[in-house]
Design a protein around this motif. Structure first.
Motif, PDB file in Angstrom:
ATOM      1  N   ILE A 137      -6.118   5.840 -49.087  1.00  0.00           N
ATOM      2  CA  ILE A 137      -4.816   5.250 -48.510  1.00  0.00           C
ATOM      3  C   ILE A 137      -5.129   3.929 -48.068  1.00  0.00           C
ATOM      4  O   ILE A 137      -4.181   2.858 -48.289  1.00  0.00           O
ATOM      5  N   GLU A 138      -6.294   3.337 -47.574  1.00  0.00           N
ATOM      6  CA  GLU A 138      -6.348   2.087 -47.160  1.00  0.00           C
ATOM      7  C   GLU A 138      -6.713   1.094 -48.080  1.00  0.00           C
ATOM      8  O   GLU A 138      -5.907   0.203 -48.018  1.00  0.00           O
ATOM      9  N   TYR A 139      -7.228   1.484 -49.134  1.00  0.00           N
ATOM     10  CA  TYR A 139      -7.412   0.667 -50.216  1.00  0.00           C
ATOM     11  C   TYR A 139      -6.071   0.300 -51.127  1.00  0.00           C
ATOM     12  O   TYR A 139      -5.686  -0.610 -51.485  1.00  0.00           O
ATOM     13  N   ALA A 140      -5.253   1.258 -51.037  1.00  0.00           N
ATOM     14  CA  ALA A 140      -4.135   1.614 -51.698  1.00  0.00           C
ATOM     15  C   ALA A 140      -3.067   0.454 -50.845  1.00  0.00           C
ATOM     16  O   ALA A 140      -2.213  -0.253 -51.558  1.00  0.00           O
ATOM     17  N   ALA A 141      -3.162   0.627 -49.689  1.00  0.00           N
ATOM     18  CA  ALA A 141      -2.387  -0.450 -48.706  1.00  0.00           C
ATOM     19  C   ALA A 141      -2.672  -1.854 -49.019  1.00  0.00           C
ATOM     20  O   ALA A 141      -1.915  -2.792 -49.062  1.00  0.00           O
ATOM     21  N   ILE A 142      -4.050  -2.266 -49.144  1.00  0.00           N
ATOM     22  CA  ILE A 142      -4.598  -3.498 -49.604  1.00  0.00           C
ATOM     23  C   ILE A 142      -3.835  -4.124 -50.966  1.00  0.00           C
ATOM     24  O   ILE A 142      -3.468  -5.206 -50.893  1.00  0.00           O
ATOM     25  N   GLN A 143      -4.098  -3.308 -51.818  1.00  0.00           N
ATOM     26  CA  GLN A 143      -3.402  -3.537 -53.134  1.00  0.00           C
ATOM     27  C   GLN A 143      -2.091  -4.019 -53.112  1.00  0.00           C
ATOM     28  O   GLN A 143      -1.733  -4.758 -53.739  1.00  0.00           O
ATOM     29  N   ASN A 144      -1.217  -2.950 -52.415  1.00  0.00           N
ATOM     30  CA  ASN A 144       0.219  -3.369 -52.283  1.00  0.00           C
ATOM     31  C   ASN A 144       0.416  -4.680 -51.628  1.00  0.00           C
ATOM     32  O   ASN A 144       1.416  -5.235 -51.935  1.00  0.00           O
ATOM     33  N   ALA A 145      -0.368  -4.882 -50.351  1.00  0.00           N
ATOM     34  CA  ALA A 145      -0.006  -5.964 -49.725  1.00  0.00           C
ATOM     35  C   ALA A 145      -0.519  -7.374 -50.440  1.00  0.00           C
ATOM     36  O   ALA A 145       0.243  -8.241 -50.407  1.00  0.00           O
ATOM     37  N   LEU A 146      -1.372  -7.245 -51.415  1.00  0.00           N
ATOM     38  CA  LEU A 146      -1.507  -8.673 -52.263  1.00  0.00           C
ATOM     39  C   LEU A 146      -0.549  -8.479 -53.264  1.00  0.00           C
ATOM     40  O   LEU A 146      -0.137  -9.853 -53.446  1.00  0.00           O
ATOM     41  N   ARG A 147       0.338  -7.560 -53.716  1.00  0.00           N
ATOM     42  CA  ARG A 147       1.325  -7.638 -54.535  1.00  0.00           C
ATOM     43  C   ARG A 147       2.700  -8.465 -53.728  1.00  0.00           C
ATOM     44  O   ARG A 147       3.272  -8.954 -54.413  1.00  0.00           O
ATOM     45  N   LYS A 148       2.718  -8.124 -52.543  1.00  0.00           N
ATOM     46  CA  LYS A 148       3.653  -8.560 -51.684  1.00  0.00           C
ATOM     47  C   LYS A 148       3.439 -10.206 -51.288  1.00  0.00           C
ATOM     48  O   LYS A 148       4.345 -10.663 -50.937  1.00  0.00           O
ATOM     49  N   ALA A 149       2.263 -10.484 -51.412  1.00  0.00           N
ATOM     50  CA  ALA A 149       1.617 -11.730 -50.811  1.00  0.00           C
ATOM     51  C   ALA A 149       2.250 -13.062 -51.440  1.00  0.00           C
ATOM     52  O   ALA A 149       2.967 -12.716 -52.780  1.00  0.00           O
ATOM     53  N   PHE A 153      -0.875 -11.164 -56.078  1.00  0.00           N
ATOM     54  CA  PHE A 153      -1.860 -10.815 -56.884  1.00  0.00           C
ATOM     55  C   PHE A 153      -2.050  -9.439 -57.165  1.00  0.00           C
ATOM     56  O   PHE A 153      -1.383  -8.779 -56.391  1.00  0.00           O
ATOM     57  N   ASP A 154      -2.145  -9.011 -58.555  1.00  0.00           N
ATOM     58  CA  ASP A 154      -2.076  -7.628 -58.737  1.00  0.00           C
ATOM     59  C   ASP A 154      -3.398  -6.885 -58.187  1.00  0.00           C
ATOM     60  O   ASP A 154      -4.002  -6.536 -58.923  1.00  0.00           O
ATOM     61  N   GLY A 155      -3.437  -6.834 -56.864  1.00  0.00           N
ATOM     62  CA  GLY A 155      -4.782  -6.029 -56.206  1.00  0.00           C
ATOM     63  C   GLY A 155      -5.686  -6.967 -56.243  1.00  0.00           C
ATOM     64  O   GLY A 155      -5.845  -8.270 -56.560  1.00  0.00           O
ATOM     65  N   VAL A 156      -6.989  -6.124 -55.515  1.00  0.00           N
ATOM     66  CA  VAL A 156      -7.952  -6.929 -55.173  1.00  0.00           C
ATOM     67  C   VAL A 156      -8.927  -7.516 -56.510  1.00  0.00           C
ATOM     68  O   VAL A 156      -9.319  -8.588 -56.538  1.00  0.00           O
ATOM     69  N   GLU A 157      -8.938  -6.702 -57.734  1.00  0.00           N
ATOM     70  CA  GLU A 157      -9.455  -7.102 -58.708  1.00  0.00           C
ATOM     71  C   GLU A 157      -9.081  -8.355 -59.394  1.00  0.00           C
ATOM     72  O   GLU A 157      -9.753  -9.172 -59.663  1.00  0.00           O
ATOM     73  N   ASP A 158      -7.520  -8.408 -59.440  1.00  0.00           N
ATOM     74  CA  ASP A 158      -6.712  -9.716 -59.809  1.00  0.00           C
ATOM     75  C   ASP A 158      -7.299 -10.956 -58.867  1.00  0.00           C
ATOM     76  O   ASP A 158      -7.514 -11.949 -59.393  1.00  0.00           O
ATOM     77  N   ALA A 159      -7.499 -10.682 -57.460  1.00  0.00           N
ATOM     78  CA  ALA A 159      -7.617 -11.740 -56.867  1.00  0.00           C
ATOM     79  C   ALA A 159      -9.053 -12.288 -56.757  1.00  0.00           C
ATOM     80  O   ALA A 159      -9.228 -13.461 -56.825  1.00  0.00           O
ATOM     81  N   ALA A 160     -10.001 -11.182 -56.876  1.00  0.00           N
ATOM     82  CA  ALA A 160     -11.307 -11.632 -57.063  1.00  0.00           C
ATOM     83  C   ALA A 160     -11.602 -12.516 -58.365  1.00  0.00           C
ATOM     84  O   ALA A 160     -12.486 -13.495 -58.308  1.00  0.00           O
ATOM     85  N   ALA A 161     -10.759 -11.763 -59.353  1.00  0.00           N
ATOM     86  CA  ALA A 161     -11.064 -12.476 -60.767  1.00  0.00           C
ATOM     87  C   ALA A 161     -10.679 -13.955 -60.664  1.00  0.00           C
ATOM     88  O   ALA A 161     -11.242 -14.916 -61.262  1.00  0.00           O
ATOM     89  N   TRP A 162      -9.588 -14.225 -60.070  1.00  0.00           N
ATOM     90  CA  TRP A 162      -8.922 -15.683 -59.715  1.00  0.00           C
ATOM     91  C   TRP A 162      -9.977 -16.484 -59.300  1.00  0.00           C
ATOM     92  O   TRP A 162     -10.067 -17.556 -59.607  1.00  0.00           O
ATOM     93  N   LEU A 163     -10.611 -16.023 -58.166  1.00  0.00           N
ATOM     94  CA  LEU A 163     -11.612 -16.761 -57.207  1.00  0.00           C
ATOM     95  C   LEU A 163     -12.893 -16.894 -57.836  1.00  0.00           C
ATOM     96  O   LEU A 163     -13.739 -17.592 -57.371  1.00  0.00           O
ATOM     97  N   GLY A 164     -13.195 -16.178 -58.918  1.00  0.00           N
ATOM     98  CA  GLY A 164     -14.624 -16.104 -59.609  1.00  0.00           C
ATOM     99  C   GLY A 164     -15.450 -15.291 -58.538  1.00  0.00           C
ATOM    100  O   GLY A 164     -16.652 -15.467 -58.506  1.00  0.00           O
ATOM    101  N   LEU A 165     -15.041 -14.444 -57.694  1.00  0.00           N
ATOM    102  CA  LEU A 165     -15.915 -13.472 -57.058  1.00  0.00           C
ATOM    103  C   LEU A 165     -16.078 -12.064 -57.191  1.00  0.00           C
ATOM    104  O   LEU A 165     -15.388 -11.586 -58.243  1.00  0.00           O
ATOM    105  N   GLY A 166     -16.885 -11.126 -56.701  1.00  0.00           N
ATOM    106  CA  GLY A 166     -16.871  -9.835 -57.062  1.00  0.00           C
ATOM    107  C   GLY A 166     -15.809  -8.985 -56.492  1.00  0.00           C
ATOM    108  O   GLY A 166     -15.596  -9.081 -55.440  1.00  0.00           O
ATOM    109  N   ASP A 167     -15.515  -8.070 -57.264  1.00  0.00           N
ATOM    110  CA  ASP A 167     -14.625  -7.146 -56.671  1.00  0.00           C
ATOM    111  C   ASP A 167     -15.271  -6.079 -55.804  1.00  0.00           C
ATOM    112  O   ASP A 167     -16.060  -5.503 -56.244  1.00  0.00           O
ATOM    113  N   PRO A 168     -14.681  -6.104 -54.754  1.00  0.00           N
ATOM    114  CA  PRO A 168     -15.448  -5.335 -53.661  1.00  0.00           C
ATOM    115  C   PRO A 168     -15.452  -3.551 -54.039  1.00  0.00           C
ATOM    116  O   PRO A 168     -16.183  -2.987 -53.597  1.00  0.00           O
TER     117      PRO A 168
END
Length: 455
Positions: A137-149, A153-168
């Motif tokens: 549930i904590e990971y899902a909350a992070i995903q939703n927060a990034l979509r509202k930011a 960003f469409d979740g952590v994977e999208d943010a990490a890809a934009w920055l060229g970083l590893g997806d946690p």
């Protein structure tokens, strides 16, 4: 090199390279735990050129902090202070100090230990202790927060890809900061040429850099003995600063120069190595034939270095191996390696191709299994049973360093993104594929990171 040697080598070279006016690009993913900012993955990049656009942003979801900082024109003291802090695992961001957590001491790793790099920027990876990323549930909350930011960003994977970083959520390496420092002087390939034994090299330097520290050497092939090897730094004619760069031009004539290797240095550190080819003297008839239908190998380069289609990638790799003197065969059966390759002496090579780190272990496992099955079949049929396995991964070497032990364990040669790019600089010359494979296997047996000898 031990931890301290790696650190001091990096910092010493950075102090020699960094000039007033460099730009910083900082990218970060940090997890908020116990009121602390724990870095998951981050990049610190120092560049002599100003950014084309400012991509700075900062998002705090309450659990995850993600962002980018672009700042041009900094003083050298500020830049070196930032580097020293980053080597200690710390970054100053909008919400405070983000840190890499260490279990005992800092762990350093650097691409600078590789002797075969063609573009040798300064690199240091600062790694901490491995830890799980929150799930459920904590990971899902992070995903939703990034979509509202803002920006969304469409979740952590999208943010990490934009920055060229590893997806946690999928990253297998430890939390880390990767630090890169670009050189203050470089060769401008599109303005360099070799024609009728005369090499013309164009260099661009940062306006604040002392160009008297530049070293430039050349080696002609086949060349005229030792006369084909020269130091030519004193031949560089430096002009005035224009558009934020100082332009230098060097010209030298070397007999019997079908190709020339240029080696650019700053004092005792290599910056670039590059082959320049006289296309009128190209001796590889395979290259002449393929280039006749695919000028400058544009299609093959795109499929190998840029295409997102795995089938195009495999076909491009097959074409590149053909240019290097191998005989590749693309397999149509799904339960088969991507390529079966032979050498002029009849050596058999099984090749698996992948564009993603996530496929690495799976591809390696299939490759080893198929090599074992083919070896048994050859033995039963009375044929020589030596089969070489090669894994070709388009990702850069530093992103797959963690899998080096697996490759040695399973006696598998690795070809990385850097090797593929460098191979295109060598295809105009004839090669001995059997010698390339033999050299790669000898490196592997000695425990060194091994490639097929493309560089």
């Amino acid at each position: 090199m031990d931890n301290e040697d790696i650190l001091q080598t990096f910092l010493h070279a950075a102090d020699k390279w960094v000039c007033e006016g460099y730009t910083i690009d900082i990218r970060y993913l940090a997890y908020i735990k116990d009121r602390e900012l724990a870095i998951w993955d981050a990049l610190v990049h120092l560049n002599p050129l100003p950014p084309l656009r400012d991509f700075s942003f900062h998002i705090n979801t309450g659990r995850l902090v993600v962002g980018q900082i672009n700042r041009p024109g900094l003083k050298k003291s500020e830049l070196m202070s930032l580097l020293h802090r980053a080597t200690a695992g710390e970054l100053a961001i909008e919400d405070g100090i983000a840190k890499v957590r260490f279990q005992k001491s800092v762990d350093y790793w650097s691409e600078m230990v590789y002797r075969e790099r063609w573009f040798a920027d300064l690199h240091l990876q600062v790694s901490g202790e491995m830890r799980p990323f929150p799930g459920g549930i904590e990971y899902a909350a992070i995903q939703n927060a990034l979509r509202k930011a803002q920006p969304p960003f469409d979740g952590v994977e999208d943010a990490a890809a934009w920055l060229g970083l590893g997806d946690p959520g999928t990253k297998v390496n430890s939390p880390s900061i990767n630090i890169r420092v670009e050189p203050p002087v470089v060769l401008i390939f599109k303005e360099c040429r070799l024609d009728a034994d005369t090499l013309t090299l164009t260099l661009h330097a940062h306006p604040k850099f002392d160009v008297r520290r530049v070293g430039l050497a050349v080696r002609a092939a086949p060349g005229d003995g030792l006369d084909g090897r020269r130091q030519i730094g004193e031949l560089i004619k430096w002009g005035r600063v224009k558009d934020g760069r100082r332009v230098g031009v060097a010209q030298v004539m070397l007999a019997q120069a079908d190709s020339i290797l240029a080696m650019l240095m700053i004092e005792d550190m290599t910056v670039q190595r590059q082959w320049f080819i006289d296309t009128a003297k190209a001796r590889n008839n395979r290259w002449v034939a393929v280039q006749h239908f695919d000028k400058d190998l544009r299609r093959i380069r795109e499929s190998v270095l840029d295409s997102q289609d795995s089938n195009r990638f495999e076909h491009g790799v097959a074409a590149l191996l053909f240019l290097l003197g191998f005989t590749p065969s693309v397999q149509l059966e799904t339960d088969a390696p991507d390529l079966i390759v032979t050498t002029p002496d009849g050596k058999l090579i099984l090749v698996e191709c992948t564009m993603r780190i996530a496929d690495f272990s799976v591809k390696l496992g299939k490759l080893v299994d198929r090599r074992g099955a083919l070896t048994k079949q050859l033995t039963a049929a009375g044929h020589p049973a030596q089969v070489t396995s090669v894994l070709i991964c388009r990702q850069p070497r530093n992103q797959i360093a963690a899998q080096a032990d697996e490759l040695r364990t399973f006696s598998t040669i690795l070809v990385t993104g850097e090797d593929l790019a460098a191979a295109f600089d060598r295809v105009r010359l004839p090669h001995d594929p059997d010698a390339l494979v033999q050299s790669a296997m000898e490196k592997l047996s000695r425990g060194f990171p091994s490639n097929i000898g493309l560089t």
